[in-house]
Design a protein around this motif. Structure first.
Motif, PDB file in Angstrom:
ATOM      1  N   SER A 102     -30.455  32.206  10.352  1.00 30.25           N
ATOM      2  CA  SER A 102     -29.610  32.708  11.431  1.00 30.25           C
ATOM      3  C   SER A 102     -28.728  31.636  12.056  1.00 30.25           C
ATOM      4  O   SER A 102     -27.768  31.964  12.759  1.00 30.25           O
ATOM      5  CB  SER A 102     -30.477  33.348  12.521  1.00 30.25           C
ATOM      6  N   ASN A 103     -29.035  30.361  11.817  1.00 29.30           N
ATOM      7  CA  ASN A 103     -28.242  29.284  12.412  1.00 29.30           C
ATOM      8  C   ASN A 103     -27.479  28.450  11.393  1.00 29.30           C
ATOM      9  O   ASN A 103     -26.910  27.419  11.748  1.00 29.30           O
ATOM     10  CB  ASN A 103     -29.155  28.349  13.222  1.00 29.30           C
ATOM     11  N   ASN A 104     -27.461  28.892  10.147  1.00 30.04           N
ATOM     12  CA  ASN A 104     -26.783  28.089   9.120  1.00 30.04           C
ATOM     13  C   ASN A 104     -26.017  28.964   8.137  1.00 30.04           C
ATOM     14  O   ASN A 104     -24.813  29.172   8.275  1.00 30.04           O
ATOM     15  CB  ASN A 104     -27.794  27.184   8.408  1.00 30.04           C
ATOM     16  N   ILE A 105     -26.708  29.500   7.141  1.00 27.80           N
ATOM     17  CA  ILE A 105     -26.029  30.249   6.086  1.00 27.80           C
ATOM     18  C   ILE A 105     -25.318  31.489   6.623  1.00 27.80           C
ATOM     19  O   ILE A 105     -24.158  31.744   6.286  1.00 27.80           O
ATOM     20  CB  ILE A 105     -27.021  30.644   4.973  1.00 27.80           C
ATOM     21  N   MET A 106     -26.000  32.278   7.457  1.00 28.12           N
ATOM     22  CA  MET A 106     -25.399  33.530   7.916  1.00 28.12           C
ATOM     23  C   MET A 106     -24.132  33.302   8.737  1.00 28.12           C
ATOM     24  O   MET A 106     -23.101  33.944   8.466  1.00 28.12           O
ATOM     25  CB  MET A 106     -26.415  34.355   8.694  1.00 28.12           C
ATOM     26  N   PRO A 107     -24.130  32.419   9.745  1.00 30.34           N
ATOM     27  CA  PRO A 107     -22.877  32.198  10.483  1.00 30.34           C
ATOM     28  C   PRO A 107     -21.743  31.707   9.590  1.00 30.34           C
ATOM     29  O   PRO A 107     -20.595  32.131   9.750  1.00 30.34           O
ATOM     30  CB  PRO A 107     -23.264  31.137  11.523  1.00 30.34           C
ATOM     31  N   GLN A 108     -22.067  30.815   8.647  1.00 28.52           N
ATOM     32  CA  GLN A 108     -21.018  30.318   7.745  1.00 28.52           C
ATOM     33  C   GLN A 108     -20.446  31.432   6.882  1.00 28.52           C
ATOM     34  O   GLN A 108     -19.226  31.563   6.724  1.00 28.52           O
ATOM     35  CB  GLN A 108     -21.590  29.217   6.852  1.00 28.52           C
ATOM     36  N   ALA A 109     -21.336  32.247   6.329  1.00 29.53           N
ATOM     37  CA  ALA A 109     -20.890  33.321   5.444  1.00 29.53           C
ATOM     38  C   ALA A 109     -20.089  34.369   6.213  1.00 29.53           C
ATOM     39  O   ALA A 109     -19.040  34.842   5.738  1.00 29.53           O
ATOM     40  CB  ALA A 109     -22.090  33.965   4.761  1.00 29.53           C
ATOM     41  N   ILE A 110     -20.564  34.745   7.386  1.00 33.16           N
ATOM     42  CA  ILE A 110     -19.859  35.760   8.174  1.00 33.16           C
ATOM     43  C   ILE A 110     -18.496  35.241   8.625  1.00 33.16           C
ATOM     44  O   ILE A 110     -17.492  35.973   8.585  1.00 33.16           O
ATOM     45  CB  ILE A 110     -20.721  36.192   9.378  1.00 33.16           C
ATOM     46  N   ALA A 111     -18.432  33.975   9.024  1.00 36.69           N
ATOM     47  CA  ALA A 111     -17.144  33.391   9.426  1.00 36.69           C
ATOM     48  C   ALA A 111     -16.170  33.379   8.259  1.00 36.69           C
ATOM     49  O   ALA A 111     -14.989  33.722   8.415  1.00 36.69           O
ATOM     50  CB  ALA A 111     -17.357  31.976   9.965  1.00 36.69           C
ATOM     51  N   GLY A 112     -16.654  33.005   7.071  1.00 37.71           N
ATOM     52  CA  GLY A 112     -15.786  32.998   5.894  1.00 37.71           C
ATOM     53  C   GLY A 112     -15.309  34.395   5.538  1.00 37.71           C
ATOM     54  O   GLY A 112     -14.140  34.596   5.174  1.00 37.71           O
ATOM     55  N   PHE A 113     -16.205  35.371   5.666  1.00 39.86           N
ATOM     56  CA  PHE A 113     -15.833  36.757   5.347  1.00 39.86           C
ATOM     57  C   PHE A 113     -14.792  37.287   6.320  1.00 39.86           C
ATOM     58  O   PHE A 113     -13.782  37.882   5.921  1.00 39.86           O
ATOM     59  CB  PHE A 113     -17.082  37.632   5.372  1.00 39.86           C
ATOM     60  N   LEU A 114     -15.023  37.098   7.627  1.00 39.36           N
ATOM     61  CA  LEU A 114     -14.100  37.644   8.622  1.00 39.36           C
ATOM     62  C   LEU A 114     -12.733  36.972   8.580  1.00 39.36           C
ATOM     63  O   LEU A 114     -11.732  37.591   8.940  1.00 39.36           O
ATOM     64  CB  LEU A 114     -14.711  37.514  10.019  1.00 39.36           C
ATOM     65  N   ALA A 115     -12.693  35.722   8.129  1.00 39.18           N
ATOM     66  CA  ALA A 115     -11.395  35.062   7.980  1.00 39.18           C
ATOM     67  C   ALA A 115     -10.541  35.758   6.928  1.00 39.18           C
ATOM     68  O   ALA A 115      -9.313  35.801   7.037  1.00 39.18           O
ATOM     69  CB  ALA A 115     -11.599  33.589   7.610  1.00 39.18           C
ATOM     70  N   LYS A 116     -11.193  36.335   5.928  1.00 32.01           N
ATOM     71  CA  LYS A 116     -10.473  37.033   4.857  1.00 32.01           C
ATOM     72  C   LYS A 116     -10.349  38.528   5.104  1.00 32.01           C
ATOM     73  O   LYS A 116      -9.462  39.181   4.562  1.00 32.01           O
ATOM     74  CB  LYS A 116     -11.194  36.793   3.526  1.00 32.01           C
ATOM     75  N   HIS A 117     -11.258  39.086   5.917  1.00 35.31           N
ATOM     76  CA  HIS A 117     -11.276  40.533   6.169  1.00 35.31           C
ATOM     77  C   HIS A 117     -11.402  40.777   7.670  1.00 35.31           C
ATOM     78  O   HIS A 117     -12.427  41.280   8.140  1.00 35.31           O
ATOM     79  CB  HIS A 117     -12.441  41.186   5.430  1.00 35.31           C
ATOM     80  N   PRO A 118     -10.379  40.442   8.451  1.00 35.63           N
ATOM     81  CA  PRO A 118     -10.501  40.531   9.911  1.00 35.63           C
ATOM     82  C   PRO A 118     -10.656  41.960  10.431  1.00 35.63           C
ATOM     83  O   PRO A 118     -11.071  42.149  11.571  1.00 35.63           O
ATOM     84  CB  PRO A 118      -9.192  39.904  10.406  1.00 35.63           C
ATOM     85  N   GLY A 119     -10.336  42.958   9.620  1.00 31.87           N
ATOM     86  CA  GLY A 119     -10.442  44.331  10.088  1.00 31.87           C
ATOM     87  C   GLY A 119     -11.823  44.939   9.965  1.00 31.87           C
ATOM     88  O   GLY A 119     -12.044  46.077  10.380  1.00 31.87           O
ATOM     89  N   ILE A 120     -12.772  44.196   9.405  1.00 33.61           N
ATOM     90  CA  ILE A 120     -14.118  44.720   9.201  1.00 33.61           C
ATOM     91  C   ILE A 120     -15.026  44.268  10.345  1.00 33.61           C
ATOM     92  O   ILE A 120     -15.064  43.090  10.691  1.00 33.61           O
ATOM     93  CB  ILE A 120     -14.698  44.228   7.859  1.00 33.61           C
ATOM     94  N   ALA A 121     -15.754  45.201  10.910  1.00 32.65           N
ATOM     95  CA  ALA A 121     -16.734  44.877  11.952  1.00 32.65           C
ATOM     96  C   ALA A 121     -18.091  44.611  11.304  1.00 32.65           C
ATOM     97  O   ALA A 121     -18.464  45.284  10.343  1.00 32.65           O
ATOM     98  CB  ALA A 121     -16.848  46.025  12.951  1.00 32.65           C
ATOM     99  N   ILE A 122     -18.813  43.616  11.820  1.00 33.29           N
ATOM    100  CA  ILE A 122     -20.129  43.268  11.267  1.00 33.29           C
ATOM    101  C   ILE A 122     -21.195  43.391  12.357  1.00 33.29           C
ATOM    102  O   ILE A 122     -21.021  42.903  13.467  1.00 33.29           O
ATOM    103  CB  ILE A 122     -20.133  41.843  10.678  1.00 33.29           C
ATOM    104  N   THR A 123     -22.274  44.067  11.999  1.00 25.10           N
ATOM    105  CA  THR A 123     -23.475  44.083  12.826  1.00 25.10           C
ATOM    106  C   THR A 123     -24.507  43.198  12.148  1.00 25.10           C
ATOM    107  O   THR A 123     -24.791  43.375  10.962  1.00 25.10           O
ATOM    108  CB  THR A 123     -24.036  45.515  12.951  1.00 25.10           C
ATOM    109  N   TYR A 124     -25.038  42.209  12.885  1.00 26.77           N
ATOM    110  CA  TYR A 124     -25.999  41.271  12.297  1.00 26.77           C
ATOM    111  C   TYR A 124     -27.272  41.227  13.130  1.00 26.77           C
ATOM    112  O   TYR A 124     -27.221  41.072  14.352  1.00 26.77           O
ATOM    113  CB  TYR A 124     -25.404  39.865  12.196  1.00 26.77           C
ATOM    114  N   HIS A 125     -28.415  41.358  12.459  1.00 24.16           N
ATOM    115  CA  HIS A 125     -29.712  41.223  13.114  1.00 24.16           C
ATOM    116  C   HIS A 125     -30.527  40.136  12.411  1.00 24.16           C
ATOM    117  O   HIS A 125     -30.476  40.017  11.182  1.00 24.16           O
ATOM    118  CB  HIS A 125     -30.501  42.534  13.049  1.00 24.16           C
ATOM    119  N   SER A 126     -31.288  39.376  13.183  1.00 27.35           N
ATOM    120  CA  SER A 126     -32.232  38.389  12.654  1.00 27.35           C
ATOM    121  C   SER A 126     -33.632  38.917  12.917  1.00 27.35           C
ATOM    122  O   SER A 126     -34.010  39.123  14.073  1.00 27.35           O
ATOM    123  CB  SER A 126     -32.012  37.045  13.348  1.00 27.35           C
TER     124      SER A 126
END
Length: 293
Positions: A102-126
């Motif tokens: 929750s403090n490493n891979i997931m934030p990096q991956a979600i940030a990379g995804f949203l940079a390419k797909h800003p119109g998609i909303a993400i719900t994330y649970h740990s």
């Protein structure tokens, strides 16, 4: 009442004349007047004061117009959702992971995804891996990242990353003097362990048994992050995923290699009988990139 009548009413309120509304909607002026009359008959009250070629909304017409604007805002939202579904298959991704990421891979991956797909909303649970598994198996979530001890029935599993365990210890602990820690070195030291159902713990216990030692377990927790926090506060030592421990390095925690090798194994899981959408596959690609695989 129908949507076309409401659309014409909205145009007339906006432009104040049937002629301008007709021009905007590309229909005839008589058609506009006819539609307004039909709408007034349908709602049961006058919508306009008609003076000198202008149409000014009545009090009732103004109240009705406010509701119409709310409805058209909803339609605009629906059009946006339809565009996202057309382009990506869905406008939202629901993803959950074990807390160690929750403090490493997931934030990096979600940030990379949203940079390419800003119109998609993400719900994330740990959550605990077993809870993540249930969320995905039930179809509530689109993607999960879990430890490999989960019940694999009812989910599609893909191998993710495998990390060699390291021994975490407080700064200044006697074991920090060693370049490599072995099972026999743990005797006499407080040991912080993962939950008994964790497969990494089970493999560690098999190693301890084979070495003929019994560790002094003083705390159990299902979360690697908890072990790291407890170690950093001097409670003892523990075998941890080094990626999860990264946040605590230079903050009271020291890592040393452990021999023999013990691995933390993780899986990507997906709902059964439902091919992942393009955006879910895109997020999986970002997870692989964040993990360096």
């Amino acid at each position: 009442m129908n949507l076309r009548q409401v659309e014409i009413f909205r145009a007339v309120v906006t432009h104040r004349t049937t002629a301008r509304a007709a021009e905007t909607l590309r229909i005839s002026q008589p058609a506009v007047s006819k539609m307004l009359q039909a709408l007034e008959q349908s709602v049961g009250f006058p919508l306009f004061h008609r003076t000198k070629g202008r149409l000014d909304p009545t009090v009732e017409g103004q109240l009705f117009f406010q509701e119409v604007e709310h409805a058209f805002a909803g339609l605009a939202k629906l059009r946006g959702a339809a565009a996202r579904i057309r382009d990506y298959g869905s406008g939202e991704i629901r993803v959950a992971s074990l807390s160690a990421f929750s403090n490493n891979i997931m934030p990096q991956a979600i940030a990379g995804f949203l940079a390419k797909h800003p119109g998609i909303a993400i719900t994330y649970h740990s959550r605990m891996s077993s809870v993540v598994r249930d969320l995905v198996a039930s179809g509530q979530f689109d993607l999960g990242v879990v430890a490999d001890e989960i019940d694999r029935t009812g989910v599609e599993c893909r191998p993710f990353i495998e990390l060699r365990a390291a021994l975490a210890m407080p700064e200044g602990h006697p074991l920090t003097k060693l370049e490599m820690v072995r099972p026999a070195d743990l005797e006499g030291h407080n040991f912080l362990a993962l939950s008994p159902e964790d497969t990494a713990r089970q493999r560690a216990e098999a190693v301890f048994e084979q070495a003929g030692i019994k560790v002094r377990t003083v705390l159990e927790t299902p979360y690697t992050m908890n072990i790291c926090a407890m170690v950093a506060n001097g409670l003892g030592v523990g075998l941890v995923d080094p990626m999860a421990a990264d946040l605590f390095l230079n903050r009271g925690l020291v890592l040393r290699p452990f021999e023999p090798a013990l691995n933390f194994r993780t899986l990507l899981i997906l709902p059964p009988h439902r091919p992942p959408s393009r955006q879910v596959e895109a997020l999986i690609a970002e997870l692989h990139e964040a993990a360096g695989i």
